[in-house]
Motif scaffolding. Structure first.
Motif, PDB file in Angstrom:
ATOM      1  N   GLY A  52       0.401  -1.326   0.112  1.00 39.10           N
ATOM      2  CA  GLY A  52      -0.522  -0.138   0.316  1.00 39.10           C
ATOM      3  C   GLY A  52       0.603   1.733   0.419  1.00 39.10           C
ATOM      4  O   GLY A  52      -0.085   2.454   0.366  1.00 39.10           O
ATOM      5  N   VAL A  53       2.095   1.078   0.101  1.00 40.49           N
ATOM      6  CA  VAL A  53       3.251   2.545   0.410  1.00 40.49           C
ATOM      7  C   VAL A  53       3.777   2.927  -1.426  1.00 40.49           C
ATOM      8  O   VAL A  53       4.615   1.516  -1.349  1.00 40.49           O
ATOM      9  N   HIS A  54       3.696   3.722  -1.767  1.00 39.70           N
ATOM     10  CA  HIS A  54       4.204   4.486  -3.231  1.00 39.70           C
ATOM     11  C   HIS A  54       5.040   5.275  -2.928  1.00 39.70           C
ATOM     12  O   HIS A  54       4.462   5.929  -2.809  1.00 39.70           O
ATOM     13  N   GLN A  55       5.924   4.880  -3.598  1.00 41.95           N
ATOM     14  CA  GLN A  55       6.911   5.504  -3.357  1.00 41.95           C
ATOM     15  C   GLN A  55       7.999   6.203  -4.710  1.00 41.95           C
ATOM     16  O   GLN A  55       8.074   5.257  -5.519  1.00 41.95           O
ATOM     17  N   ILE A  56       8.521   7.178  -5.026  1.00 40.25           N
ATOM     18  CA  ILE A  56       8.319   7.633  -5.965  1.00 40.25           C
ATOM     19  C   ILE A  56       9.451   8.536  -6.246  1.00 40.25           C
ATOM     20  O   ILE A  56       9.922   9.427  -4.200  1.00 40.25           O
ATOM     21  N   VAL A  57      10.699   8.829  -6.626  1.00 38.56           N
ATOM     22  CA  VAL A  57      11.585   9.895  -6.976  1.00 38.56           C
ATOM     23  C   VAL A  57      11.449  10.747  -8.395  1.00 38.56           C
ATOM     24  O   VAL A  57      11.624  10.614  -8.968  1.00 38.56           O
ATOM     25  N   ALA A  58      12.910  11.856  -7.691  1.00 37.15           N
ATOM     26  CA  ALA A  58      12.478  12.621  -9.339  1.00 37.15           C
ATOM     27  C   ALA A  58      14.153  12.634  -9.046  1.00 37.15           C
ATOM     28  O   ALA A  58      15.267  13.348  -8.047  1.00 37.15           O
ATOM     29  N   GLU A  65      21.636  12.502  -9.344  1.00 32.64           N
ATOM     30  CA  GLU A  65      20.809  12.854  -8.175  1.00 32.64           C
ATOM     31  C   GLU A  65      19.562  12.437  -7.780  1.00 32.64           C
ATOM     32  O   GLU A  65      18.714  13.092  -8.917  1.00 32.64           O
ATOM     33  N   ILE A  66      19.205  12.682  -6.387  1.00 33.59           N
ATOM     34  CA  ILE A  66      17.319  12.384  -6.608  1.00 33.59           C
ATOM     35  C   ILE A  66      17.782  13.680  -5.700  1.00 33.59           C
ATOM     36  O   ILE A  66      18.153  14.579  -4.564  1.00 33.59           O
ATOM     37  N   VAL A  67      16.414  14.304  -6.232  1.00 30.90           N
ATOM     38  CA  VAL A  67      16.064  15.411  -6.121  1.00 30.90           C
ATOM     39  C   VAL A  67      14.313  15.980  -5.410  1.00 30.90           C
ATOM     40  O   VAL A  67      14.967  16.697  -5.489  1.00 30.90           O
ATOM     41  N   GLY A  68      14.134  14.887  -5.791  1.00 35.90           N
ATOM     42  CA  GLY A  68      12.562  14.767  -4.867  1.00 35.90           C
ATOM     43  C   GLY A  68      12.293  13.737  -5.018  1.00 35.90           C
ATOM     44  O   GLY A  68      12.292  12.771  -5.012  1.00 35.90           O
ATOM     45  N   PHE A  69      11.584  13.325  -3.212  1.00 38.52           N
ATOM     46  CA  PHE A  69      10.412  12.435  -3.503  1.00 38.52           C
ATOM     47  C   PHE A  69       9.117  12.581  -3.397  1.00 38.52           C
ATOM     48  O   PHE A  69       8.581  13.624  -2.515  1.00 38.52           O
ATOM     49  N   GLY A  70       8.144  11.490  -3.099  1.00 37.30           N
ATOM     50  CA  GLY A  70       6.985  11.805  -3.146  1.00 37.30           C
ATOM     51  C   GLY A  70       6.924   9.933  -2.146  1.00 37.30           C
ATOM     52  O   GLY A  70       7.120   9.442  -2.708  1.00 37.30           O
ATOM     53  N   ILE A  87      -1.422  11.957   0.739  1.00 34.85           N
ATOM     54  CA  ILE A  87       0.212  12.333   0.211  1.00 34.85           C
ATOM     55  C   ILE A  87       0.915  12.339   1.296  1.00 34.85           C
ATOM     56  O   ILE A  87       0.134  13.096   1.968  1.00 34.85           O
ATOM     57  N   ASP A  88       1.124  11.827   1.528  1.00 32.45           N
ATOM     58  CA  ASP A  88       1.951  11.633   2.689  1.00 32.45           C
ATOM     59  C   ASP A  88       3.418  12.707   3.433  1.00 32.45           C
ATOM     60  O   ASP A  88       3.556  13.395   3.777  1.00 32.45           O
ATOM     61  N   LEU A  89       4.233  13.063   1.476  1.00 34.80           N
ATOM     62  CA  LEU A  89       5.387  13.234   1.720  1.00 34.80           C
ATOM     63  C   LEU A  89       5.721  14.300  -0.062  1.00 34.80           C
ATOM     64  O   LEU A  89       5.615  13.487  -0.661  1.00 34.80           O
ATOM     65  N   VAL A  90       5.685  15.203   0.207  1.00 32.23           N
ATOM     66  CA  VAL A  90       6.073  15.744  -0.914  1.00 32.23           C
ATOM     67  C   VAL A  90       7.857  16.579  -0.557  1.00 32.23           C
ATOM     68  O   VAL A  90       7.350  18.265   0.136  1.00 32.23           O
ATOM     69  N   ALA A  91       8.765  16.176  -1.355  1.00 31.45           N
ATOM     70  CA  ALA A  91       9.818  17.069  -1.271  1.00 31.45           C
ATOM     71  C   ALA A  91      10.857  17.323  -1.921  1.00 31.45           C
ATOM     72  O   ALA A  91      10.875  15.997  -2.742  1.00 31.45           O
ATOM     73  N   SER A 103       5.189  19.908  -8.696  1.00 27.13           N
ATOM     74  CA  SER A 103       4.268  19.605  -9.550  1.00 27.13           C
ATOM     75  C   SER A 103       4.586  18.702 -10.128  1.00 27.13           C
ATOM     76  O   SER A 103       3.558  17.684 -10.314  1.00 27.13           O
ATOM     77  N   ALA A 104       5.555  17.619 -10.662  1.00 26.36           N
ATOM     78  CA  ALA A 104       5.773  16.873 -11.204  1.00 26.36           C
ATOM     79  C   ALA A 104       5.398  15.168  -9.995  1.00 26.36           C
ATOM     80  O   ALA A 104       5.279  14.334 -11.045  1.00 26.36           O
ATOM     81  N   LEU A 105       6.085  15.564  -8.888  1.00 29.36           N
ATOM     82  CA  LEU A 105       4.993  14.408  -8.385  1.00 29.36           C
ATOM     83  C   LEU A 105       4.174  14.297  -8.390  1.00 29.36           C
ATOM     84  O   LEU A 105       3.861  13.112  -8.350  1.00 29.36           O
ATOM     85  N   MET A 106       4.103  15.170  -7.645  1.00 25.02           N
ATOM     86  CA  MET A 106       2.393  15.246  -7.458  1.00 25.02           C
ATOM     87  C   MET A 106       1.300  15.184  -8.771  1.00 25.02           C
ATOM     88  O   MET A 106       0.790  14.565  -8.512  1.00 25.02           O
ATOM     89  N   ASP A 107       1.515  15.674 -10.087  1.00 27.86           N
ATOM     90  CA  ASP A 107       0.794  15.127 -11.329  1.00 27.86           C
ATOM     91  C   ASP A 107       0.874  13.249 -11.235  1.00 27.86           C
ATOM     92  O   ASP A 107       0.453  12.877 -11.813  1.00 27.86           O
ATOM     93  N   SER A 108       2.038  12.688 -10.565  1.00 24.89           N
ATOM     94  CA  SER A 108       3.061  11.337 -10.947  1.00 24.89           C
ATOM     95  C   SER A 108       2.060  10.490  -9.435  1.00 24.89           C
ATOM     96  O   SER A 108       1.477   9.360 -10.069  1.00 24.89           O
TER      97      SER A 108
END
Length: 169
Positions: A52-58, A65-70, A87-91, A103-108
Motif C-alpha cells: 500500500g505504500v507507493h514511493q517515487i523519486v525525481a 542525483e535524487i532531487v525529489g521524493f514523493g 499523499i504523505d510527503l512531497v519533498a 508539480s511533477a511528483l504530485m502529477d505522478s
C-alpha cells in the motif's frame, strides 16, 4: 519546448542516501514532522517495500542525483478505506525548488491514484505558512477541509496544518 532536466521513477531501496539527504535538509525539517539528526538507517528502512505504500523519486538527468521524493499511502487491505489514499510527503531538494519537481511528483501520484489505483479520495496536510505548497495543491484540485491545530511541534513552536482533499466521483 524545453526538455525536463529530471525524470520521475519509482523509488528503490538503493535510493536511501539521496532520499535521506532531502528528508534531513533544514527546509524540509521546517515543513514536516521529521526530526533532525535522523540516521540513514531510518531512510533505508522507509524505502523497504510495504503493501500500500507507493514511493517515487525525481532524478536529475545529468547527474542521477535524487532531487525529489514523493510518497502515496493506501490501505488496500481495509475494505472500508481502500478507496482513499494520502499523499504523505512531497519533498524537493532546496536547489531544485521552483523548477517543476514538486508539480511533477504530485502529477505522478495523482495519475497513480486516479488511473491505476482507482482512488476516490486523495488527502494530504500542509503546514500553515507553506503557501507555495498549498497553492500548488489547490491548483491540482485539492480543497481545504479544515485546520488541525497544534498537530506538530518544531523549531520551538507549535505548528498548525491545513487538511486538504481531492474527491473523484
Amino acid at each position: 519546448m524545453t526538455e525536463p532536466t529530471f525524470t520521475i521513477r519509482g523509488a528503490t531501496e538503493d535510493d536511501y542516501e539521496g532520499v535521506h539527504a532531502i528528508l534531513t535538509s533544514p527546509h524540509i525539517m521546517q515543513g514536516t514532522l521529521r526530526v533532525p539528526l535522523a540516521s540513514t538507517d531510518y531512510s533505508k528502512a522507509r524505502l523497504a517495500p510495504k503493501n500500500g505504500v507507493h514511493q517515487i523519486v525525481a532524478v536529475a538527468n545529468d547527474t542521477e542525483e535524487i532531487v525529489g521524493f514523493g510518497e502515496l499511502i493506501t490501505t488496500p487491505d481495509e475494505p472500508r478505506a481502500r478507496h482513499a489514499g494520502e499523499i504523505d510527503l512531497v519533498a524537493v531538494g532546496e536547489e531544485w525548488q521552483s523548477q517543476g519537481v514538486g508539480s511533477a511528483l504530485m502529477d505522478s501520484m495523482i495519475d497513480l491514484a486516479d488511473n491505476w489505483l482507482d482512488l476516490k479520495r486523495l488527502s494530504l496536510i500542509a503546514f500553515v505558512g507553506n503557501d507555495r505548497a498549498i497553492a500548488l495543491y489547490e491548483r491540482l484540485g485539492f480543497e481545504r477541509e479544515g485546520i488541525m491545530r497544534r498537530v506538530g511541534y518544531g523549531d520551538g513552536d507549535w505548528m498548525d496544518a491545513v487538511m486538504m482533499a481531492r474527491l473523484r466521483d
